[in-house]
Design a protein around this motif. Structure first.
Motif, PDB file in Angstrom:
ATOM      1  N   LEU A   1       0.833  -1.073  -0.179  1.00 20.14           N
ATOM      2  CA  LEU A   1       0.086  -0.027  -0.019  1.00 20.14           C
ATOM      3  C   LEU A   1       0.742   1.246  -0.175  1.00 20.14           C
ATOM      4  N   ARG A   2       0.411   2.234  -0.769  1.00 19.03           N
ATOM      5  CA  ARG A   2       1.145   3.601  -0.658  1.00 19.03           C
ATOM      6  C   ARG A   2       1.021   4.419   0.616  1.00 19.03           C
ATOM      7  N   LEU A   3       2.019   4.767   1.361  1.00 14.84           N
ATOM      8  CA  LEU A   3       1.657   5.468   2.575  1.00 14.84           C
ATOM      9  C   LEU A   3       1.677   6.879   2.480  1.00 14.84           C
ATOM     10  N   GLN A   4       0.978   7.295   3.600  1.00 18.88           N
ATOM     11  CA  GLN A   4       0.736   8.781   3.772  1.00 18.88           C
ATOM     12  C   GLN A   4       1.439   9.100   5.049  1.00 18.88           C
ATOM     13  N   ARG A   5       2.539   9.615   4.961  1.00 21.13           N
ATOM     14  CA  ARG A   5       3.547  10.075   6.101  1.00 21.13           C
ATOM     15  C   ARG A   5       2.959  11.372   6.600  1.00 21.13           C
ATOM     16  N   LEU A   6       2.966  11.412   8.032  1.00 24.24           N
ATOM     17  CA  LEU A   6       2.319  12.318   9.083  1.00 24.24           C
ATOM     18  C   LEU A   6       3.450  13.591   9.157  1.00 24.24           C
ATOM     19  N   LEU A   7       3.138  14.847   9.160  1.00 22.46           N
ATOM     20  CA  LEU A   7       3.988  15.801   9.616  1.00 22.46           C
ATOM     21  C   LEU A   7       3.954  15.772  11.113  1.00 22.46           C
ATOM     22  N   VAL A   8       2.885  15.522  11.676  1.00 19.23           N
ATOM     23  CA  VAL A   8       3.129  15.663  13.217  1.00 19.23           C
ATOM     24  C   VAL A   8       2.433  14.172  13.566  1.00 19.23           C
ATOM     25  N   PRO A   9       3.343  13.191  14.008  1.00 18.21           N
ATOM     26  CA  PRO A   9       3.036  11.969  14.459  1.00 18.21           C
ATOM     27  C   PRO A   9       1.917  11.787  15.436  1.00 18.21           C
ATOM     28  N   LEU A  10       1.042  10.788  15.225  1.00 18.42           N
ATOM     29  CA  LEU A  10      -0.279  10.598  16.129  1.00 18.42           C
ATOM     30  C   LEU A  10       0.062   9.528  17.251  1.00 18.42           C
ATOM     31  N   SER A  11      -0.154  10.178  18.490  1.00 23.05           N
ATOM     32  CA  SER A  11       0.100   8.965  19.537  1.00 23.05           C
ATOM     33  C   SER A  11      -1.215   8.459  20.021  1.00 23.05           C
ATOM     34  N   VAL A  12      -1.108   7.000  20.167  1.00 19.94           N
ATOM     35  CA  VAL A  12      -2.180   6.533  20.478  1.00 19.94           C
ATOM     36  C   VAL A  12      -1.808   5.962  21.936  1.00 19.94           C
ATOM     37  N   GLU A  13      -2.708   5.902  23.004  1.00 20.66           N
ATOM     38  CA  GLU A  13      -2.338   5.348  24.304  1.00 20.66           C
ATOM     39  C   GLU A  13      -3.078   4.064  24.252  1.00 20.66           C
ATOM     40  N   LEU A  14      -2.369   2.973  24.433  1.00 22.34           N
ATOM     41  CA  LEU A  14      -2.762   1.660  24.749  1.00 22.34           C
ATOM     42  C   LEU A  14      -2.864   0.985  26.117  1.00 22.34           C
ATOM     43  N   ASP A  15      -3.696  -0.048  26.346  1.00 24.65           N
ATOM     44  CA  ASP A  15      -3.717  -0.509  27.564  1.00 24.65           C
ATOM     45  C   ASP A  15      -2.588  -1.720  27.537  1.00 24.65           C
ATOM     46  N   ALA A  16      -2.503  -2.359  28.639  1.00 19.79           N
ATOM     47  CA  ALA A  16      -1.386  -3.619  28.838  1.00 19.79           C
ATOM     48  C   ALA A  16      -1.992  -4.640  27.790  1.00 19.79           C
ATOM     49  N   VAL A  17      -3.308  -4.933  27.655  1.00 15.19           N
ATOM     50  CA  VAL A  17      -3.706  -6.107  26.687  1.00 15.19           C
ATOM     51  C   VAL A  17      -3.275  -5.842  25.352  1.00 15.19           C
ATOM     52  N   GLU A  18      -3.766  -4.401  25.061  1.00 17.61           N
ATOM     53  CA  GLU A  18      -3.432  -3.840  23.755  1.00 17.61           C
ATOM     54  C   GLU A  18      -1.843  -3.980  23.329  1.00 17.61           C
ATOM     55  N   ILE A  19      -0.851  -3.483  24.414  1.00 22.38           N
ATOM     56  CA  ILE A  19       0.282  -3.545  24.184  1.00 22.38           C
ATOM     57  C   ILE A  19       1.034  -4.986  23.841  1.00 22.38           C
TER      58      ILE A  19
END
Length: 169
Positions: A28-46
């Motif tokens: 897939l072609r990528l879309q680079r972010l100018l400002v990275p996006l941060s996503v908080e994960l819980d322990a199970v998601e990690i």
């Protein structure tokens, strides 16, 4: 007669098939972010992310895990707004959680269903005539199953005979 078409289901099917073909070809072609996006994960998601990092890479997600924060630097350029990716990451991890450990192909398929659903036009969203025409033209060019990737029907056909019966003709 006439057809009633579920625009979301049709677009989702077309996107899903296109994403599968792109992954089989060259990715897939990528879309680079100018400002990275941060996503908080819980322990199970990690844990789920760490175990399935390759799946995220296959999908074109350029991510880095630092503590309980997953930072997105790029995502697949498939028409999904950057503001939606936090929810999509959580949904992908939730879908992974539902899959068996041995079903790697199933996890990829589930992830493609999530992405195609999120990128598809929404039910009831007004479309311009050219957009409708483009969807129908693409559907005519492709051999597509009668359902979206989740199994919902794409269309309902009413025959002239059936319509005539409604009006007692």
């Amino acid at each position: 007669g006439f057809l009633i078409i579920d625009q979301h289901a049709l677009h989702e099917r077309l996107l899903y098939d296109r994403l599968r073909a792109l992954l089989a070809d060259n990715g897939l072609r990528l879309q680079r972010l100018l400002v990275p996006l941060s996503v908080e994960l819980d322990a199970v998601e990690i844990t789920l992310f760490e175990y399935n990092r390759a799946l995220f890479e296959t999908l074109g997600l350029d991510v880095k895990l630092n503590g309980n924060k997953l930072t997105l630097f790029a995502f697949p350029d498939i028409g999904i707004e950057s503001s939606e990716w936090e929810n999509i990451v959580h949904e992908l991890l939730s879908e992974i959680k539902e899959q068996s450990d041995a079903d790697r192909k199933g996890r990829l398929d589930s992830a493609l269903k999530v992405l195609s659903c999120k990128a598809a036009v929404k039910a009831g969203e007004p479309l311009e005539n050219r957009e409708i025409g483009a969807l129908l033209a693409e559907a005519r060019r492709c051999h597509i199953p009668p359902t979206c990737p989740h199994g919902r029907p794409l269309l309902k056909r009413f025959s002239l005979t059936e319509v005539e019966k409604w009006f007692k003709r």
